[in-house]
Design a protein around this motif. Structure first.
Motif, PDB file in Angstrom:
ATOM      1  N   GLY A   1       0.801  -1.220   0.000  1.00 45.93           N
ATOM      2  CA  GLY A   1       0.000   0.000   0.000  1.00 45.93           C
ATOM      3  C   GLY A   1       0.829   1.262   0.000  1.00 45.93           C
ATOM      4  O   GLY A   1       0.376   2.302   0.491  1.00 45.93           O
ATOM      5  N   ASN A   2       2.056   1.219  -0.556  1.00 48.02           N
ATOM      6  CA  ASN A   2       2.941   2.386  -0.626  1.00 48.02           C
ATOM      7  C   ASN A   2       3.174   3.012   0.753  1.00 48.02           C
ATOM      8  O   ASN A   2       3.123   4.234   0.923  1.00 48.02           O
ATOM      9  CB  ASN A   2       2.374   3.440  -1.585  1.00 48.02           C
ATOM     10  CG  ASN A   2       2.413   2.983  -3.029  1.00 48.02           C
ATOM     11  OD1 ASN A   2       3.270   2.194  -3.413  1.00 48.02           O
ATOM     12  ND2 ASN A   2       1.478   3.470  -3.832  1.00 48.02           N
ATOM     13  N   THR A   3       3.425   2.182   1.727  1.00 49.38           N
ATOM     14  CA  THR A   3       3.738   2.664   3.065  1.00 49.38           C
ATOM     15  C   THR A   3       5.228   2.506   3.320  1.00 49.38           C
ATOM     16  O   THR A   3       5.896   1.658   2.723  1.00 49.38           O
ATOM     17  CB  THR A   3       2.951   1.897   4.138  1.00 49.38           C
ATOM     18  OG1 THR A   3       3.287   0.502   4.050  1.00 49.38           O
ATOM     19  CG2 THR A   3       1.455   2.078   3.938  1.00 49.38           C
ATOM     20  N   LEU A   4       5.735   3.359   4.194  1.00 47.31           N
ATOM     21  CA  LEU A   4       7.151   3.268   4.576  1.00 47.31           C
ATOM     22  C   LEU A   4       7.302   3.782   6.001  1.00 47.31           C
ATOM     23  O   LEU A   4       6.471   4.556   6.504  1.00 47.31           O
ATOM     24  CB  LEU A   4       8.048   4.043   3.611  1.00 47.31           C
ATOM     25  CG  LEU A   4       7.793   5.547   3.418  1.00 47.31           C
ATOM     26  CD1 LEU A   4       8.573   6.379   4.423  1.00 47.31           C
ATOM     27  CD2 LEU A   4       8.168   5.974   2.004  1.00 47.31           C
TER      28      LEU A   4
ATOM     29  N   ALA B   1       5.685  -2.941  -4.042  1.00 50.07           N
ATOM     30  CA  ALA B   1       6.220  -3.210  -2.711  1.00 50.07           C
ATOM     31  C   ALA B   1       7.669  -3.676  -2.810  1.00 50.07           C
ATOM     32  O   ALA B   1       8.084  -4.285  -3.804  1.00 50.07           O
ATOM     33  CB  ALA B   1       5.368  -4.256  -2.004  1.00 50.07           C
ATOM     34  N   LYS B   2       8.450  -3.346  -1.811  1.00 50.74           N
ATOM     35  CA  LYS B   2       9.878  -3.655  -1.715  1.00 50.74           C
ATOM     36  C   LYS B   2      10.723  -2.839  -2.688  1.00 50.74           C
ATOM     37  O   LYS B   2      11.892  -3.165  -2.919  1.00 50.74           O
ATOM     38  CB  LYS B   2      10.143  -5.154  -1.910  1.00 50.74           C
ATOM     39  CG  LYS B   2       9.510  -6.035  -0.839  1.00 50.74           C
ATOM     40  CD  LYS B   2       9.923  -7.475  -0.984  1.00 50.74           C
ATOM     41  CE  LYS B   2       9.311  -8.337   0.125  1.00 50.74           C
ATOM     42  NZ  LYS B   2       9.715  -9.746   0.030  1.00 50.74           N
ATOM     43  N   THR B   3      10.131  -1.753  -3.255  1.00 47.66           N
ATOM     44  CA  THR B   3      10.916  -0.832  -4.076  1.00 47.66           C
ATOM     45  C   THR B   3      11.692   0.110  -3.157  1.00 47.66           C
ATOM     46  O   THR B   3      11.134   0.679  -2.217  1.00 47.66           O
ATOM     47  CB  THR B   3      10.005  -0.008  -5.001  1.00 47.66           C
ATOM     48  OG1 THR B   3       9.269  -0.887  -5.836  1.00 47.66           O
ATOM     49  CG2 THR B   3      10.820   0.955  -5.856  1.00 47.66           C
ATOM     50  N   VAL B   4      12.988   0.287  -3.419  1.00 48.31           N
ATOM     51  CA  VAL B   4      13.823   1.166  -2.607  1.00 48.31           C
ATOM     52  C   VAL B   4      13.679   2.591  -3.136  1.00 48.31           C
ATOM     53  O   VAL B   4      13.893   2.848  -4.326  1.00 48.31           O
ATOM     54  CB  VAL B   4      15.293   0.725  -2.643  1.00 48.31           C
ATOM     55  CG1 VAL B   4      16.153   1.680  -1.822  1.00 48.31           C
ATOM     56  CG2 VAL B   4      15.432  -0.700  -2.106  1.00 48.31           C
TER      57      VAL B   4
ATOM     58  N   GLY C   1      10.755  20.321   8.203  1.00 52.09           N
ATOM     59  CA  GLY C   1      10.261  19.063   8.734  1.00 52.09           C
ATOM     60  C   GLY C   1       9.377  18.289   7.787  1.00 52.09           C
ATOM     61  O   GLY C   1       8.899  17.204   8.142  1.00 52.09           O
ATOM     62  N   GLU C   2       9.132  18.790   6.571  1.00 49.49           N
ATOM     63  CA  GLU C   2       8.303  18.071   5.599  1.00 49.49           C
ATOM     64  C   GLU C   2       9.046  16.846   5.079  1.00 49.49           C
ATOM     65  O   GLU C   2      10.241  16.913   4.755  1.00 49.49           O
ATOM     66  CB  GLU C   2       7.942  18.994   4.434  1.00 49.49           C
ATOM     67  CG  GLU C   2       7.038  18.337   3.400  1.00 49.49           C
ATOM     68  CD  GLU C   2       6.759  19.244   2.210  1.00 49.49           C
ATOM     69  OE1 GLU C   2       5.986  18.831   1.323  1.00 49.49           O
ATOM     70  OE2 GLU C   2       7.322  20.359   2.171  1.00 49.49           O
ATOM     71  N   VAL C   3       8.360  15.711   4.988  1.00 50.50           N
ATOM     72  CA  VAL C   3       8.944  14.452   4.532  1.00 50.50           C
ATOM     73  C   VAL C   3       8.354  14.118   3.167  1.00 50.50           C
ATOM     74  O   VAL C   3       7.126  14.117   2.994  1.00 50.50           O
ATOM     75  CB  VAL C   3       8.679  13.315   5.526  1.00 50.50           C
ATOM     76  CG1 VAL C   3       9.320  12.014   5.047  1.00 50.50           C
ATOM     77  CG2 VAL C   3       9.212  13.690   6.913  1.00 50.50           C
ATOM     78  N   ILE C   4       9.222  13.846   2.174  1.00 49.76           N
ATOM     79  CA  ILE C   4       8.779  13.529   0.813  1.00 49.76           C
ATOM     80  C   ILE C   4       9.564  12.330   0.296  1.00 49.76           C
ATOM     81  O   ILE C   4      10.614  11.971   0.847  1.00 49.76           O
ATOM     82  CB  ILE C   4       8.982  14.718  -0.148  1.00 49.76           C
ATOM     83  CG1 ILE C   4      10.484  15.058  -0.247  1.00 49.76           C
ATOM     84  CG2 ILE C   4       8.171  15.925   0.291  1.00 49.76           C
ATOM     85  CD1 ILE C   4      10.823  16.052  -1.348  1.00 49.76           C
ATOM     86  N   VAL C   5       9.042  11.726  -0.758  1.00 48.25           N
ATOM     87  CA  VAL C   5       9.775  10.721  -1.528  1.00 48.25           C
ATOM     88  C   VAL C   5      10.241  11.387  -2.814  1.00 48.25           C
ATOM     89  O   VAL C   5       9.435  12.011  -3.527  1.00 48.25           O
ATOM     90  CB  VAL C   5       8.890   9.497  -1.844  1.00 48.25           C
ATOM     91  CG1 VAL C   5       9.536   8.625  -2.914  1.00 48.25           C
ATOM     92  CG2 VAL C   5       8.666   8.676  -0.583  1.00 48.25           C
ATOM     93  N   TRP C   6      11.534  11.284  -3.108  1.00 46.27           N
ATOM     94  CA  TRP C   6      12.096  11.892  -4.309  1.00 46.27           C
ATOM     95  C   TRP C   6      12.284  10.798  -5.357  1.00 46.27           C
ATOM     96  O   TRP C   6      13.062   9.874  -5.170  1.00 46.27           O
ATOM     97  CB  TRP C   6      13.428  12.552  -3.988  1.00 46.27           C
ATOM     98  CG  TRP C   6      13.958  13.411  -5.109  1.00 46.27           C
ATOM     99  CD1 TRP C   6      14.951  13.091  -5.982  1.00 46.27           C
ATOM    100  CD2 TRP C   6      13.515  14.705  -5.458  1.00 46.27           C
ATOM    101  NE1 TRP C   6      15.168  14.108  -6.864  1.00 46.27           N
ATOM    102  CE2 TRP C   6      14.293  15.133  -6.575  1.00 46.27           C
ATOM    103  CE3 TRP C   6      12.542  15.569  -4.968  1.00 46.27           C
ATOM    104  CZ2 TRP C   6      14.120  16.366  -7.183  1.00 46.27           C
ATOM    105  CZ3 TRP C   6      12.372  16.802  -5.572  1.00 46.27           C
ATOM    106  CH2 TRP C   6      13.151  17.195  -6.656  1.00 46.27           C
ATOM    107  N   HIS C   7      11.530  10.918  -6.456  1.00 42.96           N
ATOM    108  CA  HIS C   7      11.562   9.883  -7.484  1.00 42.96           C
ATOM    109  C   HIS C   7      11.511  10.556  -8.861  1.00 42.96           C
ATOM    110  O   HIS C   7      10.600  11.341  -9.137  1.00 42.96           O
ATOM    111  CB  HIS C   7      10.368   8.927  -7.321  1.00 42.96           C
ATOM    112  CG  HIS C   7      10.364   7.784  -8.298  1.00 42.96           C
ATOM    113  ND1 HIS C   7      11.228   6.720  -8.190  1.00 42.96           N
ATOM    114  CD2 HIS C   7       9.604   7.559  -9.402  1.00 42.96           C
ATOM    115  CE1 HIS C   7      11.005   5.875  -9.178  1.00 42.96           C
ATOM    116  NE2 HIS C   7      10.023   6.370  -9.925  1.00 42.96           N
ATOM    117  N   ASP C   8      12.514  10.254  -9.704  1.00 42.07           N
ATOM    118  CA  ASP C   8      12.584  10.825 -11.061  1.00 42.07           C
ATOM    119  C   ASP C   8      12.508  12.351 -11.025  1.00 42.07           C
ATOM    120  O   ASP C   8      11.740  12.986 -11.766  1.00 42.07           O
ATOM    121  CB  ASP C   8      11.462  10.262 -11.942  1.00 42.07           C
ATOM    122  CG  ASP C   8      11.722   8.820 -12.347  1.00 42.07           C
ATOM    123  OD1 ASP C   8      12.882   8.362 -12.204  1.00 42.07           O
ATOM    124  OD2 ASP C   8      10.773   8.150 -12.771  1.00 42.07           O
ATOM    125  N   ASP C   9      13.319  12.969 -10.144  1.00 41.40           N
ATOM    126  CA  ASP C   9      13.378  14.433 -10.005  1.00 41.40           C
ATOM    127  C   ASP C   9      12.014  15.038  -9.688  1.00 41.40           C
ATOM    128  O   ASP C   9      11.715  16.183 -10.051  1.00 41.40           O
ATOM    129  CB  ASP C   9      13.941  15.075 -11.279  1.00 41.40           C
ATOM    130  CG  ASP C   9      15.380  14.669 -11.528  1.00 41.40           C
ATOM    131  OD1 ASP C   9      16.073  14.349 -10.549  1.00 41.40           O
ATOM    132  OD2 ASP C   9      15.806  14.653 -12.703  1.00 41.40           O
TER     133      ASP C   9
END
Length: 443
Positions: free
Chosen positions: A331-334, A353-356, A365-373
């Motif tokens: 479910g795209n959780t981390l 799932a299990k994608t690094v 303090g904002e938390v993001i996922v950085w993917h493909d710029d």
């Protein structure tokens, strides 16, 4: 009369007595013949030797400072501007008290009043300083220094700043409690937003700027491994800024000299503004930097600057971040910083799932996922509450049970016991009787 005036009297008397010519007297006194003729006329018509005394002797010059002004300057220094150097004191008098005095006049007044400054004039260095870069933006120098900026009104804290090597302009600065990555990141963001991206950055070898494991082994170099970078180093690489780490403080002398200037002037300015906290100091710092730059900035050799324009698609708050790798769950959780996150909105990216992925945390303090710029925003969710495992009842051990007399185990044990206890003679008699019984049966 002074010695020079007495010498004139002696020479003029010799010329009048005929013991010396006008030309000889002019050579002795270092004057022209026409000046010697004027001195002779003045000596003869205006009362002899006293006529050669300077006319202003004993008179106060018209442009001399009044005693009231001198007393006021000394009082202002002791009450408000104590610790400032002569140049800064003269500037403050003009700016705040409408007294236009030269630094040399201020110095004479203070020395006459016995107020000798503790700081000595800077002596010339024996080594030749490094030549400045020719273009603005070719190189920035960045550093931090702890100091009692508010004197005894607050604990000491650290000033982070960056200076342009070509112009001496302080491009950004911020006060922080200690030297930290956040302080350097704020300074870089200030400078880039106002001037642009520099080509190079000069810093020391603090672990904020470099990874402790950046030295590669020969085997790692042969396999093509790249040097590990700190979070700040990764930001420099993303902005294509060449990061140079100096081996000695003298290598970045431009900003080292800046600390001496700011520690000399900024402390006085903050005192005059009544600043007592680090938050208030950060509020007035931009105005003080603009004043500093107007005073000390120089023109670069080249009119063209070397700054790179900041692309509008680049968000600096997503560049100057901490960066860590995480594995996506169902479910795209981390999990990050002991919290559970998921995507705030559905995304067009298919991440199994299990994608690094790379997780970044901004200064706010904002938390993001950085993917493909691209930044994928996250939202915190509650951790699933796991039910505690129920304890299973363990079977109790069975009660010991005696086997019956007819049990095979009992029979075997008794037979073995008989065999062990039977003597040899009894065994022979039993064997003989069995033999006779067998013989009788045959007959």
């Amino acid at each position: 009369m002074s010695r020079a005036e007495l010498k004139k009297v002696v020479v003029v008397e010799k010329i009048i007595g005929g013991h010396m010519t006008n030309e000889e007297g002019a050579a002795v006194l270092g004057l022209s013949s026409r000046q010697i003729i004027r001195l002779k006329k003045k000596f003869l018509t205006e009362g002899g030797a006293t006529a050669l005394v300077h006319g202003n002797r004993g008179r106060k010059p018209a442009h001399a400072l009044s005693d009231e002004t001198k007393e006021r300057v000394a009082a202002l220094y002791s009450q408000h501007y104590a610790g400032s150097n002569n140049c800064h004191f003269a500037e403050l008098l003009t700016e705040r008290d409408a007294l236009e005095l030269s630094p040399s006049s201020v110095r004479r007044i203070l020395l006459d009043k016995g107020m000798k400054q503790a700081k000595q004039r800077r002596r010339k260095k024996a080594h030749q300083p490094r030549e400045r870069r020719s273009q603005a933006g070719a190189l920035w120098q960045i550093d931090a220094t702890p100091y009692a900026w508010l004197e005894d009104r607050a604990p000491a804290f650290t000033l982070h700043a960056a200076i342009d090597d070509a112009t001496g302009i302080v491009v950004g600065a911020v006060f922080r409690p200690t030297e930290c990555r956040e302080g350097y990141s704020i300074v870089m963001q200030q400078g880039i937003q106002q001037y642009g991206i520099p080509l190079g950055l000069y810093s020391d070898r603090h672990t904020i700027f470099r990874s402790p494991n950046e030295k590669l082994t020969v085997e790692q170099e042969l396999t093509g491994d790249t040097k590990p970078l700190s979070d700040f180093g990764k930001a420099m690489e993303e902005l294509y800024i060449t990061h140079i780490k100096a081996m000695t403080p003298q290598a970045k002398g431009r900003i080292e000299r800046l600390w001496g200037t700011l520690q000399d002037r900024l402390v006085i300015e903050l005192r005059l503004l009544g600043i007592n906290t680090i938050e208030a100091a950060n509020e007035v710092l931009p105005a003080l930097l603009r004043k500093h730059n107007r005073k000390f900035a120089v023109e670069p050799k080249s009119g063209e600057n070397a700054y790179m324009k900041l692309d509008s698609s680049i968000r600096l708050d997503y560049v100057f971040t901490t960066r860590e790798r995480r594995t996506l769950g169902q479910g795209n959780t981390l999990s990050y910083a002991n919290k559970t996150y998921t995507f705030a909105k559905p995304t067009s990216y298919r991440l199994d799932a299990k994608t690094v992925v790379e997780v970044r945390q901004t200064l706010s303090g904002e938390v993001i996922v950085w993917h493909d710029d691209t930044a994928i925003k996250l939202t915190e969710i509650e951790k699933p509450i796991r039910k505690p495992k129920q304890e299973t009842k363990k079977a109790s051990s069975a009660q010991p049970r005696k086997p019956a007399q007819a049990h095979p185990w009992k029979t075997t044990v008794q037979q073995n016991r008989i065999k062990r206890t039977t003597s040899k003679s009894d065994f022979q008699d039993a064997l003989y009787s069995q033999h006779n019984s067998f013989a009788e049966a045959l007959w």
